[in-house]
Write a protein that holds these residues in place. Structure first.
Motif, PDB file in Angstrom:
ATOM      1  N   THR A   1      42.383  24.508  -7.581  1.00 50.99           N
ATOM      2  CA  THR A   1      42.775  23.110  -7.677  1.00 50.99           C
ATOM      3  C   THR A   1      42.244  22.466  -8.953  1.00 50.99           C
ATOM      4  O   THR A   1      42.955  21.706  -9.621  1.00 50.99           O
ATOM      5  CB  THR A   1      42.266  22.339  -6.451  1.00 50.99           C
ATOM      6  OG1 THR A   1      42.803  22.947  -5.273  1.00 50.99           O
ATOM      7  CG2 THR A   1      42.712  20.885  -6.492  1.00 50.99           C
ATOM      8  N   GLU A   2      40.987  22.763  -9.327  1.00 52.82           N
ATOM      9  CA  GLU A   2      40.411  22.116 -10.502  1.00 52.82           C
ATOM     10  C   GLU A   2      41.114  22.533 -11.784  1.00 52.82           C
ATOM     11  O   GLU A   2      41.258  21.731 -12.717  1.00 52.82           O
ATOM     12  CB  GLU A   2      38.902  22.398 -10.602  1.00 52.82           C
ATOM     13  CG  GLU A   2      38.513  23.855 -10.731  1.00 52.82           C
ATOM     14  CD  GLU A   2      38.214  24.543  -9.420  1.00 52.82           C
ATOM     15  OE1 GLU A   2      37.230  25.313  -9.353  1.00 52.82           O
ATOM     16  OE2 GLU A   2      38.982  24.323  -8.452  1.00 52.82           O
ATOM     17  N   VAL A   3      41.585  23.772 -11.840  1.00 54.18           N
ATOM     18  CA  VAL A   3      42.335  24.227 -13.005  1.00 54.18           C
ATOM     19  C   VAL A   3      43.695  23.528 -13.051  1.00 54.18           C
ATOM     20  O   VAL A   3      44.122  23.041 -14.108  1.00 54.18           O
ATOM     21  CB  VAL A   3      42.496  25.754 -12.978  1.00 54.18           C
ATOM     22  CG1 VAL A   3      43.436  26.228 -14.093  1.00 54.18           C
ATOM     23  CG2 VAL A   3      41.133  26.433 -13.117  1.00 54.18           C
ATOM     24  N   ALA A   4      44.374  23.479 -11.928  1.00 51.02           N
ATOM     25  CA  ALA A   4      45.675  22.813 -11.880  1.00 51.02           C
ATOM     26  C   ALA A   4      45.555  21.343 -12.255  1.00 51.02           C
ATOM     27  O   ALA A   4      46.390  20.806 -13.000  1.00 51.02           O
ATOM     28  CB  ALA A   4      46.285  22.964 -10.490  1.00 51.02           C
ATOM     29  N   GLN A   5      44.540  20.683 -11.757  1.00 51.97           N
ATOM     30  CA  GLN A   5      44.373  19.254 -12.028  1.00 51.97           C
ATOM     31  C   GLN A   5      44.202  18.995 -13.526  1.00 51.97           C
ATOM     32  O   GLN A   5      44.837  18.089 -14.086  1.00 51.97           O
ATOM     33  CB  GLN A   5      43.172  18.723 -11.255  1.00 51.97           C
ATOM     34  CG  GLN A   5      42.978  17.211 -11.384  1.00 51.97           C
ATOM     35  CD  GLN A   5      41.914  16.710 -10.413  1.00 51.97           C
ATOM     36  OE1 GLN A   5      41.077  17.462  -9.920  1.00 51.97           O
ATOM     37  NE2 GLN A   5      41.963  15.422 -10.117  1.00 51.97           N
ATOM     38  N   ALA A   6      43.356  19.769 -14.184  1.00 59.28           N
ATOM     39  CA  ALA A   6      43.146  19.576 -15.618  1.00 59.28           C
ATOM     40  C   ALA A   6      44.412  19.872 -16.409  1.00 59.28           C
ATOM     41  O   ALA A   6      44.725  19.179 -17.392  1.00 59.28           O
ATOM     42  CB  ALA A   6      41.997  20.462 -16.093  1.00 59.28           C
ATOM     43  N   CYS A   7      45.151  20.882 -15.997  1.00 55.31           N
ATOM     44  CA  CYS A   7      46.368  21.241 -16.726  1.00 55.31           C
ATOM     45  C   CYS A   7      47.462  20.202 -16.535  1.00 55.31           C
ATOM     46  O   CYS A   7      48.230  19.922 -17.468  1.00 55.31           O
ATOM     47  CB  CYS A   7      46.840  22.623 -16.299  1.00 55.31           C
ATOM     48  SG  CYS A   7      45.769  23.967 -16.908  1.00 55.31           S
TER      49      CYS A   7
ATOM     50  N   SER B   1      53.582  20.272 -15.547  1.00 56.60           N
ATOM     51  CA  SER B   1      54.253  19.513 -14.489  1.00 56.60           C
ATOM     52  C   SER B   1      54.522  20.355 -13.255  1.00 56.60           C
ATOM     53  O   SER B   1      55.112  19.855 -12.290  1.00 56.60           O
ATOM     54  CB  SER B   1      55.573  18.929 -15.007  1.00 56.60           C
ATOM     55  OG  SER B   1      56.371  19.930 -15.593  1.00 56.60           O
ATOM     56  N   VAL B   2      54.068  21.616 -13.272  1.00 61.09           N
ATOM     57  CA  VAL B   2      54.293  22.513 -12.141  1.00 61.09           C
ATOM     58  C   VAL B   2      53.008  23.276 -11.835  1.00 61.09           C
ATOM     59  O   VAL B   2      52.340  23.771 -12.741  1.00 61.09           O
ATOM     60  CB  VAL B   2      55.417  23.526 -12.426  1.00 61.09           C
ATOM     61  CG1 VAL B   2      55.681  24.399 -11.193  1.00 61.09           C
ATOM     62  CG2 VAL B   2      56.688  22.841 -12.879  1.00 61.09           C
ATOM     63  N   ILE B   3      52.690  23.380 -10.544  1.00 67.92           N
ATOM     64  CA  ILE B   3      51.608  24.239 -10.064  1.00 67.92           C
ATOM     65  C   ILE B   3      52.267  25.484  -9.479  1.00 67.92           C
ATOM     66  O   ILE B   3      53.010  25.398  -8.493  1.00 67.92           O
ATOM     67  CB  ILE B   3      50.765  23.553  -8.983  1.00 67.92           C
ATOM     68  CG1 ILE B   3      50.166  22.243  -9.505  1.00 67.92           C
ATOM     69  CG2 ILE B   3      49.676  24.483  -8.475  1.00 67.92           C
ATOM     70  CD1 ILE B   3      49.605  21.358  -8.399  1.00 67.92           C
ATOM     71  N   ASN B   4      52.026  26.630 -10.099  1.00 69.05           N
ATOM     72  CA  ASN B   4      52.591  27.890  -9.625  1.00 69.05           C
ATOM     73  C   ASN B   4      51.497  28.652  -8.897  1.00 69.05           C
ATOM     74  O   ASN B   4      50.666  29.326  -9.516  1.00 69.05           O
ATOM     75  CB  ASN B   4      53.142  28.695 -10.800  1.00 69.05           C
ATOM     76  CG  ASN B   4      53.815  29.977 -10.344  1.00 69.05           C
ATOM     77  OD1 ASN B   4      54.115  30.157  -9.170  1.00 69.05           O
ATOM     78  ND2 ASN B   4      54.053  30.882 -11.284  1.00 69.05           N
TER      79      ASN B   4
ATOM     80  N   GLU C   1      47.799  19.081  -1.825  1.00 68.34           N
ATOM     81  CA  GLU C   1      47.316  17.704  -1.901  1.00 68.34           C
ATOM     82  C   GLU C   1      47.362  17.189  -3.333  1.00 68.34           C
ATOM     83  O   GLU C   1      47.714  16.030  -3.582  1.00 68.34           O
ATOM     84  CB  GLU C   1      45.902  17.623  -1.338  1.00 68.34           C
ATOM     85  CG  GLU C   1      45.824  17.940   0.155  1.00 68.34           C
ATOM     86  CD  GLU C   1      44.399  18.090   0.660  1.00 68.34           C
ATOM     87  OE1 GLU C   1      44.218  18.068   1.893  1.00 68.34           O
ATOM     88  OE2 GLU C   1      43.484  18.240  -0.171  1.00 68.34           O
ATOM     89  N   LEU C   2      47.022  18.056  -4.289  1.00 71.98           N
ATOM     90  CA  LEU C   2      47.088  17.669  -5.699  1.00 71.98           C
ATOM     91  C   LEU C   2      48.529  17.406  -6.115  1.00 71.98           C
ATOM     92  O   LEU C   2      48.814  16.422  -6.816  1.00 71.98           O
ATOM     93  CB  LEU C   2      46.471  18.765  -6.564  1.00 71.98           C
ATOM     94  CG  LEU C   2      46.528  18.540  -8.078  1.00 71.98           C
ATOM     95  CD1 LEU C   2      45.733  17.302  -8.475  1.00 71.98           C
ATOM     96  CD2 LEU C   2      46.014  19.772  -8.817  1.00 71.98           C
ATOM     97  N   ALA C   3      49.445  18.275  -5.713  1.00 74.07           N
ATOM     98  CA  ALA C   3      50.851  18.065  -6.042  1.00 74.07           C
ATOM     99  C   ALA C   3      51.356  16.748  -5.459  1.00 74.07           C
ATOM    100  O   ALA C   3      52.092  16.000  -6.102  1.00 74.07           O
ATOM    101  CB  ALA C   3      51.694  19.231  -5.522  1.00 74.07           C
ATOM    102  N   ALA C   4      50.926  16.451  -4.235  1.00 71.91           N
ATOM    103  CA  ALA C   4      51.333  15.193  -3.603  1.00 71.91           C
ATOM    104  C   ALA C   4      50.803  13.997  -4.375  1.00 71.91           C
ATOM    105  O   ALA C   4      51.506  12.995  -4.580  1.00 71.91           O
ATOM    106  CB  ALA C   4      50.844  15.153  -2.164  1.00 71.91           C
ATOM    107  N   ALA C   5      49.565  14.084  -4.841  1.00 75.00           N
ATOM    108  CA  ALA C   5      48.934  12.956  -5.528  1.00 75.00           C
ATOM    109  C   ALA C   5      49.485  12.747  -6.930  1.00 75.00           C
ATOM    110  O   ALA C   5      49.524  11.611  -7.424  1.00 75.00           O
ATOM    111  CB  ALA C   5      47.423  13.175  -5.595  1.00 75.00           C
ATOM    112  N   THR C   6      49.918  13.819  -7.590  1.00 75.20           N
ATOM    113  CA  THR C   6      50.341  13.721  -8.986  1.00 75.20           C
ATOM    114  C   THR C   6      51.853  13.733  -9.177  1.00 75.20           C
ATOM    115  O   THR C   6      52.332  13.437 -10.275  1.00 75.20           O
ATOM    116  CB  THR C   6      49.754  14.890  -9.793  1.00 75.20           C
ATOM    117  OG1 THR C   6      50.235  16.135  -9.249  1.00 75.20           O
ATOM    118  CG2 THR C   6      48.227  14.867  -9.765  1.00 75.20           C
TER     119      THR C   6
END
Length: 310
Positions: A117-123, A129-132, A144-149
């Motif tokens: 999650t921390e890597v995805a959040q910084a990127c 614009s995509v978390i794979n 949860e991160l995808a929902a928030a961002t």
């Protein structure tokens, strides 16, 4: 210009919410097949073997892919398979500068291939614009991160914990079990606040699967597509191709295009590929065969007089 006069012989499963805005680009997956380029900033990736591990090499490869027609660039800093430990800090050191550099110079869609999650959040903050996530939401925090961002979330089928071996995987019916898994993870993500229109699915060719399993997923890809969300065929240069034809990693380009095209004809709407120029050409031709796009030109045998040999 002439347009298709009837449906193709391929019955594409319908999509819910096929029109997507991902990053700075818009897609209508009922009419197009996106090409996702692969940029692995790892010294031990299964195919690249460190070719794009250097920062400049990774940035140049991503920008070259965009210039060659890739719709999307997938940037990863840790390979899926087990290997030496890579900390979150080291993973960020690998992927974050690539994401930032590409985002500042191109409107290509950028995804970060990570299970952290921390890597995805910084990127995402840097322009992705995509978390794979190749671990099937092993960490629900990614949803949860995808929902928030508002990021798009790729949910992939796999069984093992991140970077953990899974010996001799067994399935009674691999496609049915993959479909069930993906449906359950979609429900989880939606329950955590991710809009369904922000989810893309991936059956995970070769991920905790043997060659027979990956071939079965390929020939029955329409059952994956019938889930109703855009689906990814991540087949490029994978071991199921090598084992099917007894080919080394360096000689699987044509087999990769064949497998990607087969999946696209059965409903895949994103293909994740190493060879971008050839993949773009193959997918544009596949769209034409499916009647999703008209020919770029219409000259052959269209004259009122017989053509003369050159």
């Amino acid at each position: 210009m002439s347009t298709p006069t009837g449906p193709s012989g391929f019955s594409l499963p319908p999509l819910r919410n096929p029109v997507r805005t991902i990053g700075a680009r818009s897609f209508d997956f009922s009419k197009q097949i996106a090409v996702m380029a692969i940029v692995n900033r790892t010294p031990d990736s299964f195919f690249d073997r460190g070719r794009t591990f250097g920062l400049k090499s990774a940035i140049d490869a991503a920008l070259a892919a965009a210039a060659s027609g890739a719709d999307w660039v997938d940037i990863g800093g840790v390979k899926f398979a087990p290997g030496p430990e890579v900390s979150a800090a080291e993973e960020l050191d690998r992927v974050l500068p690539v994401v930032g550099a590409v985002a500042s110079r191109s409107d290509v869609v950028i995804s970060v291939d990570t299970f952290r999650t921390e890597v995805a959040q910084a990127c995402i903050a840097a322009g992705a614009s995509v978390i794979n996530d190749t671990t099937g939401l092993h960490d629900p925090g990614l949803a949860e991160l995808a929902a928030a961002t508002g990021a798009t979330l790729v949910i992939t089928h796999s069984r093992a914990r991140p970077r953990t071996a899974y010996a001799r995987p067994q399935y009674d019916d691999v496609v049915k079990e993959v479909v069930y898994f993906l449906q359950s993870r979609i429900e989880m993500a939606v329950g955590l606040g991710v809009p369904e229109q922000n989810i893309i699915i991936d059956p995970g060719h070769d991920l905790n699967k043997n060659t027979l399993h990956s071939l079965e997923i390929t020939r029955r890809f329409d059952e994956i597509a019938r889930i109703g969300l855009p689906s990814i065929a991540a087949v490029s240069n994978k071991d199921f191709l090598g084992e099917s034809l007894d080919l080394p990693r360096t000689e699987r380009a044509d087999a990769s295009l064949a497998a990607a095209t087969a999946c696209a004809l059965l409903g895949a709407r994103v293909v994740r590929m190493h060879d971008v120029p050839r993949s773009v050409q193959a997918m544009r031709m596949t769209e034409a065969i499916l009647g999703l796009r008209p020919p770029a030109l219409l000259r052959h045998n269209m004259s009122d007089v017989n053509e003369q040999p050159a």
